[in-house]
Design a protein around this motif. Structure first.
Motif, PDB file in Angstrom:
ATOM      1  N   GLN A  12      10.655   8.029  -7.586  1.00 55.38           N
ATOM      2  CA  GLN A  12      11.956   7.742  -8.183  1.00 55.38           C
ATOM      3  C   GLN A  12      11.789   7.257  -9.614  1.00 55.38           C
ATOM      4  OE1 GLN A  12      13.453   4.707  -5.532  1.00 55.38           O
ATOM      5  NE2 GLN A  12      14.863   6.160  -4.609  1.00 55.38           N
ATOM      6  N   LYS A  13      12.681   7.689 -10.487  1.00 55.03           N
ATOM      7  CA  LYS A  13      12.816   7.145 -11.829  1.00 55.03           C
ATOM      8  C   LYS A  13      14.123   6.359 -11.836  1.00 55.03           C
ATOM      9  CE  LYS A  13       9.375   9.505 -13.648  1.00 55.03           C
ATOM     10  NZ  LYS A  13       8.134   8.925 -14.021  1.00 55.03           N
TER      11      LYS A  13
ATOM     12  N   GLU B 258       0.825  -1.209   0.000  1.00 55.67           N
ATOM     13  CA  GLU B 258       0.000   0.000   0.000  1.00 55.67           C
ATOM     14  C   GLU B 258       0.859   1.258   0.000  1.00 55.67           C
ATOM     15  OE1 GLU B 258      -2.920   0.003   3.071  1.00 55.67           O
ATOM     16  OE2 GLU B 258      -3.672  -1.980   2.531  1.00 55.67           O
ATOM     17  N   GLU B 259       2.080   1.126   0.513  1.00 59.15           N
ATOM     18  CA  GLU B 259       2.972   2.280   0.591  1.00 59.15           C
ATOM     19  C   GLU B 259       3.806   2.478  -0.674  1.00 59.15           C
ATOM     20  OE1 GLU B 259       3.199  -0.219   2.995  1.00 59.15           O
ATOM     21  OE2 GLU B 259       1.863   0.767   4.425  1.00 59.15           O
ATOM     22  N   GLN B 260       3.874   1.483  -1.533  1.00 57.45           N
ATOM     23  CA  GLN B 260       4.744   1.581  -2.709  1.00 57.45           C
ATOM     24  C   GLN B 260       3.997   1.143  -3.966  1.00 57.45           C
ATOM     25  OE1 GLN B 260       8.071  -1.146  -2.951  1.00 57.45           O
ATOM     26  NE2 GLN B 260       9.278   0.330  -4.098  1.00 57.45           N
ATOM     27  N   LYS B 261       4.041   1.976  -4.992  1.00 56.71           N
ATOM     28  CA  LYS B 261       3.466   1.677  -6.305  1.00 56.71           C
ATOM     29  C   LYS B 261       4.599   1.685  -7.331  1.00 56.71           C
ATOM     30  CE  LYS B 261      -0.682   1.658  -4.731  1.00 56.71           C
ATOM     31  NZ  LYS B 261      -1.175   0.398  -4.285  1.00 56.71           N
TER      32      LYS B 261
ATOM     33  N   GLN C 288      16.829  -0.729 -18.737  1.00 57.41           N
ATOM     34  CA  GLN C 288      15.411  -0.882 -18.371  1.00 57.41           C
ATOM     35  C   GLN C 288      15.013   0.255 -17.448  1.00 57.41           C
ATOM     36  OE1 GLN C 288      12.769  -3.513 -18.835  1.00 57.41           O
ATOM     37  NE2 GLN C 288      11.780  -1.661 -18.088  1.00 57.41           N
ATOM     38  N   ARG C 289      13.938   0.962 -17.763  1.00 61.08           N
ATOM     39  CA  ARG C 289      13.432   2.035 -16.910  1.00 61.08           C
ATOM     40  C   ARG C 289      12.292   1.525 -16.042  1.00 61.08           C
ATOM     41  NH1 ARG C 289      13.360   7.812 -19.844  1.00 61.08           N
ATOM     42  NH2 ARG C 289      15.589   7.881 -20.198  1.00 61.08           N
ATOM     43  N   VAL C 290      12.273   1.979 -14.801  1.00 64.53           N
ATOM     44  CA  VAL C 290      11.218   1.626 -13.841  1.00 64.53           C
ATOM     45  C   VAL C 290      10.937   2.867 -13.002  1.00 64.53           C
ATOM     46  CG1 VAL C 290      10.624   0.162 -11.873  1.00 64.53           C
ATOM     47  CG2 VAL C 290      11.930  -0.791 -13.743  1.00 64.53           C
ATOM     48  N   SER C 291       9.690   3.048 -12.589  1.00 65.55           N
ATOM     49  CA  SER C 291       9.356   4.154 -11.687  1.00 65.55           C
ATOM     50  C   SER C 291       8.803   3.587 -10.383  1.00 65.55           C
ATOM     51  CB  SER C 291       8.334   5.096 -12.332  1.00 65.55           C
ATOM     52  OG  SER C 291       7.125   4.420 -12.560  1.00 65.55           O
TER      53      SER C 291
END
Length: 193
Positions: A178-179, A127-130, A163-166
């Motif tokens: 964060q990116k 719930e705290e991290q998407k 690889q990009r992740v947000s």
């Protein structure tokens, strides 16, 4: 005369169709044109921890399946799907790619290039991290070693995967976005069928 012309045209058409069917039995087009590849390996890189101002080496497993259509010996066009594990994030890359062999020999140098999108829909979220996915790019070179005349072979390659992740976190009323750009050396071995 017109009836004889139609009968002759019908006979020619039937013999052409029969010849096409016998050619397909001798050389199945699907067997010559389809290329499948399963690869397993590791992604090697450094992880920077800003809180401690240190870099730590990391190795994460990767699995990839490629399905393509062979346009020629040196050029295969297709799509791949896989699983990449970065720290606590699992990315599911879906990409379009090209593969190719340089020589028509038992052992040949190979090349590949994949570009697409990595999704995080299978990654554990709280719930705290998407988490969100992003674009990927992966060129590689390697070797292919044939095991049979049917086209099956082992493959070994080395590449560079971006690889990009947000990530969006909300810890104790502190919102952090964060990116992340993962830049990893990829080492894979696989089987071509």
């Amino acid at each position: 005369m017109r009836r004889n012309s139609l009968l002759l045209l019908l006979c020619l058409l039937l013999t052409t169709l029969c010849q096409a069917q016998s050619d397909q039995v001798d050389k199945p087009a699907a067997g010559n044109r389809y290329m499948g590849q399963i690869e397993l390996g590791y992604l090697y890189g450094k992880v920077h921890y800003a809180s401690q101002n240190t870099d730590v080496s990391a190795a994460s497993p990767t699995v990839q399946v490629f399905n393509g259509y062979r346009l020629g010996r040196g050029f295969v066009v297709g799509a791949s799907v896989g699983f990449d594990f970065y720290d606590d994030i699992m990315v599911t890359p879906v990409a379009l790619g090209v593969r190719g062999e340089v020589l028509d020999a038992r052992v040949s140098p190979t090349y590949s290039l994949d570009a697409g999108y990595g999704s995080t829909f299978l990654s554990d979220e709280s719930e705290e991290q998407k988490l969100g996915g992003g674009w990927l790019f992966n060129p590689a070179v390697g070797l292919r070693v044939r095991t049979a005349e049917s086209g099956s072979a082992f493959s070994f390659n080395i590449g560079y995967k971006t690889q990009r992740v947000s990530s969006q976190s909300n810890w104790w009323n502190n919102y952090i976005e964060q990116k992340i750009n993962y830049r990893r050396l990829s080492l894979r071995m696989g089987f071509i069928f």
